[in-house]
Scaffold this motif. Structure first.
Motif, PDB file in Angstrom:
ATOM      1  N   ILE A  51       0.839  -1.200   0.000  1.00  0.00           N
ATOM      2  CA  ILE A  51       0.000   0.000   0.000  1.00  0.00           C
ATOM      3  C   ILE A  51       0.877   1.254   0.000  1.00  0.00           C
ATOM      4  O   ILE A  51       0.563   2.245  -0.670  1.00  0.00           O
ATOM      5  CB  ILE A  51      -0.977  -0.007   1.191  1.00  0.00           C
ATOM      6  CG1 ILE A  51      -1.974  -1.164   1.030  1.00  0.00           C
ATOM      7  CG2 ILE A  51      -1.737   1.318   1.279  1.00  0.00           C
ATOM      8  CD1 ILE A  51      -2.834  -1.413   2.253  1.00  0.00           C
ATOM      9  N   ALA A  52       1.996   1.198   0.720  1.00  0.00           N
ATOM     10  CA  ALA A  52       2.907   2.349   0.745  1.00  0.00           C
ATOM     11  C   ALA A  52       3.461   2.637  -0.648  1.00  0.00           C
ATOM     12  O   ALA A  52       3.564   3.798  -1.050  1.00  0.00           O
ATOM     13  CB  ALA A  52       4.045   2.102   1.729  1.00  0.00           C
ATOM     14  N   VAL A  53       3.825   1.593  -1.382  1.00  0.00           N
ATOM     15  CA  VAL A  53       4.332   1.780  -2.746  1.00  0.00           C
ATOM     16  C   VAL A  53       3.240   2.405  -3.616  1.00  0.00           C
ATOM     17  O   VAL A  53       3.500   3.336  -4.382  1.00  0.00           O
ATOM     18  CB  VAL A  53       4.843   0.453  -3.343  1.00  0.00           C
ATOM     19  CG1 VAL A  53       5.163   0.607  -4.828  1.00  0.00           C
ATOM     20  CG2 VAL A  53       6.070  -0.035  -2.586  1.00  0.00           C
ATOM     21  N   ALA A  54       2.016   1.913  -3.471  1.00  0.00           N
ATOM     22  CA  ALA A  54       0.901   2.475  -4.244  1.00  0.00           C
ATOM     23  C   ALA A  54       0.669   3.942  -3.874  1.00  0.00           C
ATOM     24  O   ALA A  54       0.479   4.792  -4.746  1.00  0.00           O
ATOM     25  CB  ALA A  54      -0.370   1.661  -4.007  1.00  0.00           C
ATOM     26  N   ALA A  55       0.698   4.240  -2.573  1.00  0.00           N
ATOM     27  CA  ALA A  55       0.492   5.620  -2.119  1.00  0.00           C
ATOM     28  C   ALA A  55       1.592   6.532  -2.666  1.00  0.00           C
ATOM     29  O   ALA A  55       1.317   7.643  -3.133  1.00  0.00           O
ATOM     30  CB  ALA A  55       0.467   5.666  -0.586  1.00  0.00           C
ATOM     31  N   ALA A  56       2.829   6.057  -2.627  1.00  0.00           N
ATOM     32  CA  ALA A  56       3.943   6.842  -3.166  1.00  0.00           C
ATOM     33  C   ALA A  56       3.795   7.032  -4.671  1.00  0.00           C
ATOM     34  O   ALA A  56       4.099   8.102  -5.209  1.00  0.00           O
ATOM     35  CB  ALA A  56       5.273   6.158  -2.837  1.00  0.00           C
ATOM     36  N   ALA A  57       3.305   6.009  -5.348  1.00  0.00           N
ATOM     37  CA  ALA A  57       3.090   6.106  -6.801  1.00  0.00           C
ATOM     38  C   ALA A  57       2.003   7.123  -7.127  1.00  0.00           C
ATOM     39  O   ALA A  57       2.088   7.825  -8.145  1.00  0.00           O
ATOM     40  CB  ALA A  57       2.740   4.741  -7.377  1.00  0.00           C
ATOM     41  N   ILE A  58       0.999   7.228  -6.273  1.00  0.00           N
ATOM     42  CA  ILE A  58      -0.058   8.222  -6.489  1.00  0.00           C
ATOM     43  C   ILE A  58       0.526   9.630  -6.351  1.00  0.00           C
ATOM     44  O   ILE A  58       0.221  10.525  -7.137  1.00  0.00           O
ATOM     45  CB  ILE A  58      -1.230   7.990  -5.512  1.00  0.00           C
ATOM     46  CG1 ILE A  58      -1.955   6.685  -5.887  1.00  0.00           C
ATOM     47  CG2 ILE A  58      -2.211   9.170  -5.537  1.00  0.00           C
ATOM     48  CD1 ILE A  58      -2.898   6.167  -4.820  1.00  0.00           C
ATOM     49  N   VAL A  59       1.407   9.812  -5.358  1.00  0.00           N
ATOM     50  CA  VAL A  59       2.086  11.111  -5.213  1.00  0.00           C
ATOM     51  C   VAL A  59       2.936  11.382  -6.452  1.00  0.00           C
ATOM     52  O   VAL A  59       2.921  12.491  -7.005  1.00  0.00           O
ATOM     53  CB  VAL A  59       2.955  11.149  -3.930  1.00  0.00           C
ATOM     54  CG1 VAL A  59       3.703  12.481  -3.837  1.00  0.00           C
ATOM     55  CG2 VAL A  59       2.109  10.929  -2.686  1.00  0.00           C
ATOM     56  N   ALA A  60       3.670  10.363  -6.911  1.00  0.00           N
ATOM     57  CA  ALA A  60       4.511  10.530  -8.102  1.00  0.00           C
ATOM     58  C   ALA A  60       3.660  10.886  -9.322  1.00  0.00           C
ATOM     59  O   ALA A  60       4.054  11.724 -10.136  1.00  0.00           O
ATOM     60  CB  ALA A  60       5.311   9.250  -8.360  1.00  0.00           C
ATOM     61  N   ALA A  61       2.503  10.267  -9.438  1.00  0.00           N
ATOM     62  CA  ALA A  61       1.603  10.579 -10.557  1.00  0.00           C
ATOM     63  C   ALA A  61       1.109  12.019 -10.463  1.00  0.00           C
ATOM     64  O   ALA A  61       0.967  12.707 -11.477  1.00  0.00           O
ATOM     65  CB  ALA A  61       0.423   9.614 -10.569  1.00  0.00           C
ATOM     66  N   ALA A  62       0.873  12.478  -9.233  1.00  0.00           N
ATOM     67  CA  ALA A  62       0.356  13.835  -9.034  1.00  0.00           C
ATOM     68  C   ALA A  62       1.379  14.892  -9.440  1.00  0.00           C
ATOM     69  O   ALA A  62       1.010  15.950  -9.940  1.00  0.00           O
ATOM     70  CB  ALA A  62      -0.059  14.030  -7.575  1.00  0.00           C
ATOM     71  N   VAL A  63       2.658  14.587  -9.231  1.00  0.00           N
ATOM     72  CA  VAL A  63       3.697  15.571  -9.574  1.00  0.00           C
ATOM     73  C   VAL A  63       4.331  15.293 -10.929  1.00  0.00           C
ATOM     74  O   VAL A  63       5.054  16.116 -11.465  1.00  0.00           O
ATOM     75  CB  VAL A  63       4.804  15.645  -8.488  1.00  0.00           C
ATOM     76  CG1 VAL A  63       4.211  16.080  -7.161  1.00  0.00           C
ATOM     77  CG2 VAL A  63       5.562  14.341  -8.355  1.00  0.00           C
ATOM     78  N   GLY A  64       4.047  14.115 -11.480  1.00  0.00           N
ATOM     79  CA  GLY A  64       4.654  13.726 -12.750  1.00  0.00           C
ATOM     80  C   GLY A  64       3.604  13.300 -13.753  1.00  0.00           C
ATOM     81  O   GLY A  64       2.686  14.058 -14.060  1.00  0.00           O
TER      82      GLY A  64
END
Length: 133
Positions: A51-64
């Motif tokens: 879930i942490a990897v998914a949450a971090a990926a959502i942040v990455a998607a938001a900025v990238g």
């Protein structure tokens, strides 16, 4: 056994997390998860790591790139808007924790043939997150 591959959303825990977010887009759930994992002392269980990897990926998607998100949830980037202050740094820290010692998720990947491919996915997320302050 459920779905399991090396992408950030290629497991059941992550897909459940992103599906819940799609129903109620809220940065608080993402930040709470990242914060929890970053502060976990001792052994980090695999579902939390996923879930942490998914949450971090959502942040990455938001900025990238929104393409980081699964095809079915690309609209999540617009629904969430810009991440709150500190979310990018927290996402970087959470990813570092997931690949550190005492992480069940990292241990599980080490047991198979795809550990390098998984680490490459994590590194790509870190690169996206590091491109932003």
């Amino acid at each position: 056994m459920g779905t399991w591959a090396n992408g950030p959303f290629d497991n059941d825990e992550a897909m459940d997390f992103v599906a819940d977010l799609a129903e109620a887009p809220d940065w608080r759930a993402i930040v709470r998860m990242l914060d929890h994992v970053t502060k976990t002392a001792g052994y980090l269980e695999a579902p939390e790591g996923e879930i942490a990897v998914a949450a971090a990926a959502i942040v990455a998607a938001a900025v990238g790139e929104a393409t980081i998100l699964p095809d079915s949830h690309r609209e999540l980037k617009a629904a969430l808007g810009a991440p709150p202050d500190g979310a990018v740094a927290l996402a970087r820290s959470a990813l570092a924790r997931v690949v550190a010692p005492a992480s069940e998720l990292d241990e599980l990947w080490q047991e198979g043939d795809d550990h390098d491919a998984w680490l490459t996915q994590i590194a790509a997320l870190q690169t996206t997150l590091s491109a932003r302050p």
